[in-house]
Design an enzyme around this catalytic site. Structure first.
Site, PDB file in Angstrom:
ATOM      1  N   LYS A   6      21.970  -6.925  17.882  1.00  0.00           N
ATOM      2  CA  LYS A   6      22.798  -6.786  19.091  1.00  0.00           C
ATOM      3  C   LYS A   6      22.434  -7.834  20.146  1.00  0.00           C
ATOM      4  CE  LYS A   6      20.643  -3.489  22.189  1.00  0.00           C
ATOM      5  NZ  LYS A   6      20.606  -2.298  22.961  1.00  0.00           N
ATOM      6  N   LYS A  32      11.832  -0.329  20.797  1.00  0.00           N
ATOM      7  CA  LYS A  32      11.178  -0.911  21.971  1.00  0.00           C
ATOM      8  C   LYS A  32       9.663  -0.844  21.882  1.00  0.00           C
ATOM      9  CE  LYS A  32      14.769  -0.672  25.459  1.00  0.00           C
ATOM     10  NZ  LYS A  32      15.154  -0.302  26.819  1.00  0.00           N
ATOM     11  N   LYS A  47      19.278  -8.418  26.368  1.00  0.00           N
ATOM     12  CA  LYS A  47      18.566  -9.084  27.457  1.00  0.00           C
ATOM     13  C   LYS A  47      17.197  -9.560  27.014  1.00  0.00           C
ATOM     14  CE  LYS A  47      20.294  -5.904  30.981  1.00  0.00           C
ATOM     15  NZ  LYS A  47      19.998  -4.658  31.675  1.00  0.00           N
TER      16      LYS A  47
HETATM   17  P1  AMP Z   1      21.134  -1.707  29.631  1.00  0.00           P
HETATM   18  O1  AMP Z   1      21.157  -3.099  30.108  1.00  0.00           O
HETATM   19  O2  AMP Z   1      20.311  -1.521  28.409  1.00  0.00           O
HETATM   20  O3  AMP Z   1      20.866  -0.732  30.714  1.00  0.00           O
HETATM   21  O4  AMP Z   1      22.628  -1.433  29.149  1.00  0.00           O
HETATM   22  C1  AMP Z   1      23.689  -1.205  30.046  1.00  0.00           C
HETATM   23  C2  AMP Z   1      24.939  -0.838  29.285  1.00  0.00           C
HETATM   24  O5  AMP Z   1      25.368  -1.947  28.477  1.00  0.00           O
HETATM   25  C3  AMP Z   1      24.756   0.342  28.324  1.00  0.00           C
HETATM   26  O6  AMP Z   1      25.908   1.170  28.368  1.00  0.00           O
HETATM   27  C4  AMP Z   1      24.619  -0.304  26.985  1.00  0.00           C
HETATM   28  O7  AMP Z   1      25.060   0.528  25.944  1.00  0.00           O
HETATM   29  C5  AMP Z   1      25.539  -1.518  27.131  1.00  0.00           C
HETATM   30  N1  AMP Z   1      25.137  -2.607  26.229  1.00  0.00           N
HETATM   31  C6  AMP Z   1      23.952  -3.288  26.245  1.00  0.00           C
HETATM   32  N2  AMP Z   1      23.938  -4.228  25.280  1.00  0.00           N
HETATM   33  C7  AMP Z   1      25.136  -4.149  24.640  1.00  0.00           C
HETATM   34  C8  AMP Z   1      25.738  -4.860  23.542  1.00  0.00           C
HETATM   35  N3  AMP Z   1      25.114  -5.863  22.927  1.00  0.00           N
HETATM   36  N4  AMP Z   1      26.992  -4.502  23.163  1.00  0.00           N
HETATM   37  C9  AMP Z   1      27.646  -3.503  23.789  1.00  0.00           C
HETATM   38  N5  AMP Z   1      27.147  -2.802  24.830  1.00  0.00           N
HETATM   39  C10 AMP Z   1      25.915  -3.107  25.248  1.00  0.00           C
END
Ligand code: AMP
Ligand code: TRP
Length: 333
Positions: free
Chosen positions: A196, A112, A199
């Site tokens: 991956k 990041k 967002k």
């Molecule tokens: P965040 O939006 O970064 O707060 O992520 C929220 C949840 O979604 C966390 O548990 C992340 O590990 C999961 N997550 C985010 N991106 C992915 C992805 N591409 N594949 C699987 N899990 C994801």
């Protein structure tokens, strides 16, 4: 035995298929028979600059996504992190327990912060101690997350153990277990099977957003990257074929089937056949969630009432734990 579940999602907008399959779908499954706390981690979101107006609407949208995906607001504690002050207070204490060397190993910070580390916020650097505070305040036993959070969870366990050692209180802080799906726990970009789904990807074509309509879904899947071979029949053959693995993995996950069954279904077929089936399945499973999110967003008062109730319950649990933590630290109260 009943598990104590905690997890968090950042209100940074544009929740996607990776968030759903990697995390939120598991939250829903776990709500049966366990004590679950699900948090919209707005304090984590501000480790990267946020527009305050957008942060507010993204927080409501994340709550709406939780509910639209099937989380029951009565069964679970659903709240936003900044409303419960124990999180930041305990995070400070954990900053003093954690070691700089541990933070330096965190790959998410490196990703990041990018090339300009000097200019990253201090908050981004200590992001993992706030995450540890979230989890440890609730004596959580299990934390459902996507694969990308594995390293932060390992660090949380180290921090918990060090706290218990430093203050001679074995078992006082519960050491939590990660709950990460075994197969296809990381959903990849539709444009690059080695990156991956994220967002922050500048191309909206690489993600399926939970708000995408049918036409969008069909078009994004149609344009998803592929390779030139027919679909394989074994897991071993998927090793060097990230795009095939990702699309088949998404199909398996959404259809609740093991990858072996999915491979049998598609072996020898071409990508366009898989893409047609996959689009139909995504539309069946995801579009109803998107429609429910829209409906819920029209009733902001209801969403705020869910947050208020959750905040009250989370505040009660965490303030009791924080008081005990203060005693261990030797703070006069
Ligand atoms: P965040 O939006 O970064 O707060 O992520 C929220 C949840 O979604 C966390 O548990 C992340 O590990 C999961 N997550 C985010 N991106 C992915 C992805 N591409 N594949 C699987 N899990 C994801
Ligand atoms: N760091 C997590 C992510 O980016 C979000 C998060 C914050 C979290 N606190 C948490 C996840 C506690 C699980 C438990 O996805």
């Amino acid at each position: 035995m009943k598990k104590k579940i905690f997890s968090g999602v950042q209100p940074t907008g544009n929740l996607h298929l990776g968030n759903y399959l990697g995390a939120i779908k598991n939250f829903v499954a776990l709500q049966e028979g366990n004590d679950c706390v699900y948090c919209v981690v707005d304090l984590h979101a501000i480790t990267i600059k946020q527009d305050p107006k957008l942060l507010k609407s993204n927080t409501l949208e994340t709550i709406a996504t939780f509910l639209a995906s099937g989380l029951d607001a009565k069964k679970n504690i659903i709240f936003n992190q900044s409303s419960v002050s124990a999180h930041s207070e305990f995070a400070w204490i954990l900053n003093c327990v954690s070691r700089i060397g541990w933070m330096n190993r965190m790959t998410q910070f490196k990703e990041k912060a990018g090339n300009n580390k000097e200019n990253a916020s201090v908050g981004l650097y200590v992001y993992p101690t706030l995450m540890a505070a979230d989890i440890l305040l609730y004596d959580s036993t299990h934390v459902p997350v996507g694969d990308d959070q594995k390293q932060h969870l390992e660090l949380t366990r180290d921090i918990a153990q060090k706290f218990n050692n430093d203050f001679n209180c074995d078992g006082f802080i519960t050491v939590p277990e990660p709950l990460i799906q075994k197969e296809f726990s990381r959903i990849m970009s539709l444009k690059d099977g080695t990156k991956k789904m994220s967002k922050s990807d500048p191309s909206s074509q690489s993600i399926i957003s939970l708000n995408d309509d049918k036409e969008n879904i069909v078009s994004k899947i149609k344009k998803a990257k592929t390779d030139s071979l027919p679909l394989p029949s074994t897991k071993v053959e998927l090793k060097d074929r990230p795009e095939a693995g990702n699309l088949l993995g998404i199909y398996s996950n959404l259809s609740e089937n093991k990858i072996e069954k999915t491979l049998t279904e598609f072996k020898g077929k071409n990508f366009s056949y898989l893409k047609d089936q996959l689009s139909a399945l995504i539309i069946e499973k995801i579009c109803p969630i998107g429609e429910e999110i829209k409906k819920l967003l029209n009733d902001k008062n209801y969403l705020i009432s869910v947050l208020n109730k959750g905040t009250e319950r989370a505040d009660l649990i965490s303030s009791i734990k924080l008081k005990k933590i203060h005693e261990k630290m030797g703070f006069l109260s």
